[in-house]
Design an enzyme around this catalytic site. Structure first.
Site, PDB file in Angstrom:
ATOM      1  N   ASP A   1      -1.481  13.308  -2.301  1.00  0.00           N
ATOM      2  CA  ASP A   1      -1.280  12.924  -3.706  1.00  0.00           C
ATOM      3  C   ASP A   1       0.163  13.178  -4.101  1.00  0.00           C
ATOM      4  O   ASP A   1       0.823  12.312  -4.666  1.00  0.00           O
ATOM      5  CB  ASP A   1      -2.178  13.767  -4.633  1.00  0.00           C
ATOM      6  CG  ASP A   1      -3.611  13.264  -4.657  1.00  0.00           C
ATOM      7  OD1 ASP A   1      -3.863  12.164  -4.130  1.00  0.00           O
ATOM      8  OD2 ASP A   1      -4.476  13.988  -5.196  1.00  0.00           O
TER       9      ASP A   1
ATOM     10  N   GLU B   1      -2.348   6.767   1.312  1.00  0.00           N
ATOM     11  CA  GLU B   1      -2.632   6.625   2.752  1.00  0.00           C
ATOM     12  C   GLU B   1      -1.343   6.763   3.572  1.00  0.00           C
ATOM     13  O   GLU B   1      -1.342   7.390   4.627  1.00  0.00           O
ATOM     14  CB  GLU B   1      -3.297   5.275   3.049  1.00  0.00           C
ATOM     15  CG  GLU B   1      -4.639   5.044   2.349  1.00  0.00           C
ATOM     16  CD  GLU B   1      -5.693   6.101   2.672  1.00  0.00           C
ATOM     17  OE1 GLU B   1      -5.604   6.740   3.733  1.00  0.00           O
ATOM     18  OE2 GLU B   1      -6.589   6.303   1.831  1.00  0.00           O
TER      19      GLU B   1
END
Ligand SMILES: [Zn+2]
Length: 476
Positions: free
Chosen positions: A205, A136
């Site tokens: 990621d 996040e």
């Protein structure tokens, strides 16, 4: 979480007020276009993002149940800032825990990151929790929201936009009812824009895995956790975790995450999984579920589990010992403080000494500060509680709850000018400018003229927040 029909209706109405022509002009497919632009190419400027962020935080406080437990908030915030400290940006990050059993986490405007209690329950290691937070955080540093969310074309009331963004990101228990449908075309549009593209997922990621590694966590945890979620939801497609709706997953994405983690050097993994276990115990107790972890609880953690149960009215011997001897976390001590009854003078001295030692060890721990202040208010005097809060508050990153507590304590002492002043401070931190202004006026109206210290505090507060207090927020 369950939204009541009245709330839907309100959102629907607000959405209806927004320019519908502009809304329909955006093709829903825009969200699927690859976006390889530089992170600097954002659709709105930083000052708009700050305003949107403030409105978003206000709507979190108004429309959702924030998880109140102080230790859990402290833990998530410590973990979040520990990871964010490796981003090398001057971005603003704030972390909130949402009391909601769906497995979800989100990155809202202006670095506001939300973690659902359901996520805390679903992760099996601290590394997995850190992985989701790092993911996040990377959506924030890469400006993914401001690169996708077309603020100009969704132009309307800032507060209602923030309300819709919160509704989409936080989701709802029954997805089939379709929150976005309830909100009309505008809502669907925003929902499409907020769904991260595959390219953004890949980027979050890859940067997140690097952050994890730098912060001393296991970089494989990202692929492990998302892989487990994806497997579980393919077995039972009715239970697709909320997080997978805004963060689409694919075999390719998982393989790439695994590859990336493998390329990093093996590093000594530093953990404080004691706090993690204690937080898992707290959230599990809250929902009367089991503590799911990849390892058995240690002796100390089992002591906490038993002491924390409903039947344990008084402090157990093992908890008493941990409260005064364990220096890895203040949580044992706080649990002890919440359970004590009668106290001798000698015991009080011992508690004061221990509390001051822990405050030096954990100077930024709001949970410890408020827990000790509450003890002082109950067993000593309100004045002592006020004094410790005022002395230590500037060390804290998050002060809103400390200010609320100060306001209550001053109010008990019938010092309303002080009580209003601290309410103004509490509200400015959570973005509620209208209330902050209101309480500041109330404080100035109350009789405080004899108190030079308070006048000086008010003056410096007004100076510090001049821009926010004078300018009107864009609320057209
Ligand atoms: Zn994502």
């Amino acid at each position: 979480m369950q939204l009541n029909p009245r709330k839907y209706f309100r959102i629907f109405l607000l959405a209806g007020l927004v320019n519908l022509a502009a809304a329909s002009a955006i093709d829903a497919n825009t969200a699927e276009l690859p976006d390889l632009g530089s992170p600097d190419l954002v659709l709105y400027d930083r000052s708009t993002e700050e305003k949107l962020g403030r409105a978003f935080v206000v709507s979190l406080h108004k429309g959702y149940n924030l998880f109140e437990d102080r230790d859990t908030n402290q833990y998530i915030r410590d973990l979040g800032h520990r990871i964010a400290g490796h981003t090398g940006t001057n971005r603003n990050f704030t972390f909130y825990v949402i009391d909601d059993l769906s497995i979800n986490a989100f990155a809202g405007p202006n670095g506001v990151i939300g973690i659902h209690t359901g996520l805390i329950q679903a992760v099996r290691t601290e590394d997995e929790l850190a992985a989701v937070i790092a993911h996040e955080i990377s959506h924030v540093t890469q400006n993914h929201l401001s690169r996708r969310f077309d603020y100009a074309n969704n132009h309307g009331n800032l507060n209602s936009l923030a309300t819709i963004i919160a509704a989409v990101l936080i989701g709802m228990q029954n997805p089939d009812a379709g929150m976005a449908t309830m909100m009309g075309g505008m809502g669907l549009n925003i929902q499409n824009q907020l769904k991260n593209s595959r390219i953004h997922e890949k980027e979050a990621d890859s940067i997140g895995i690097k952050l994890l590694h730098q912060a001393g966590f296991d970089p494989h945890a990202m692929g492990d956790f998302f892989g487990r979620l994806s497997k579980a939801s393919s077995i039972n497609s009715f239970q697709t975790p909320e997080i997978l709706r805004t963060h689409p997953i694919s075999e390719k994405r998982l393989a790439e995450a695994e590859n990336r983690a493998r390329q990093l050097n093996k590093k000594e993994i530093t953990k404080n999984s004691v706090d993690f276990a204690l937080i898992k115990i707290k959230t599990a107790k809250n929902y009367e579920t089991k503590v799911e972890m990849d390892r058995p609880l240690s002796k100390n953690e089992r002591c906490y589990l038993l002491s924390h149960s409903e039947t344990a009215k008084q402090t157990s011997k093992c908890l008493r010992q941990l409260a005064f001897e364990d220096n890895t976390t203040p949580i044992f001590f706080l649990e002890y403080l919440s359970k004590i009854e009668e106290l001798t003078k000698h015991q009080r001295n011992r508690i004061d000494k221990r509390a001051h030692f822990l405050l030096e060890l954990f100077p930024q721990n709001q949970s410890l500060l408020i827990g000790y202040a509450n003890y002082l208010a109950e067993y000593e005097t309100n004045l002592e509680a006020i004094s410790i809060l005022e002395q230590q508050q500037d060390m804290l990153l998050y002060q809103s709850n400390t200010h609320k507590r100060l306001s209550e304590l001053y109010s008990k002492r019938k010092q309303s000018a002080h009580a209003y002043f601290y309410l103004a401070k509490a509200n400015i931190e959570i973005g509620n400018l209208a209330r902050a202004k209101h309480y500041l006026e109330q404080s100035k109206k109350a009789k405080y003229k004899a108190d030079k210290r308070l006048s000086a505090k008010i003056a410096s507060f007004e100076q510090k927040h001049r821009n926010l207090l004078i300018k009107k927020e864009n609320n057209k």
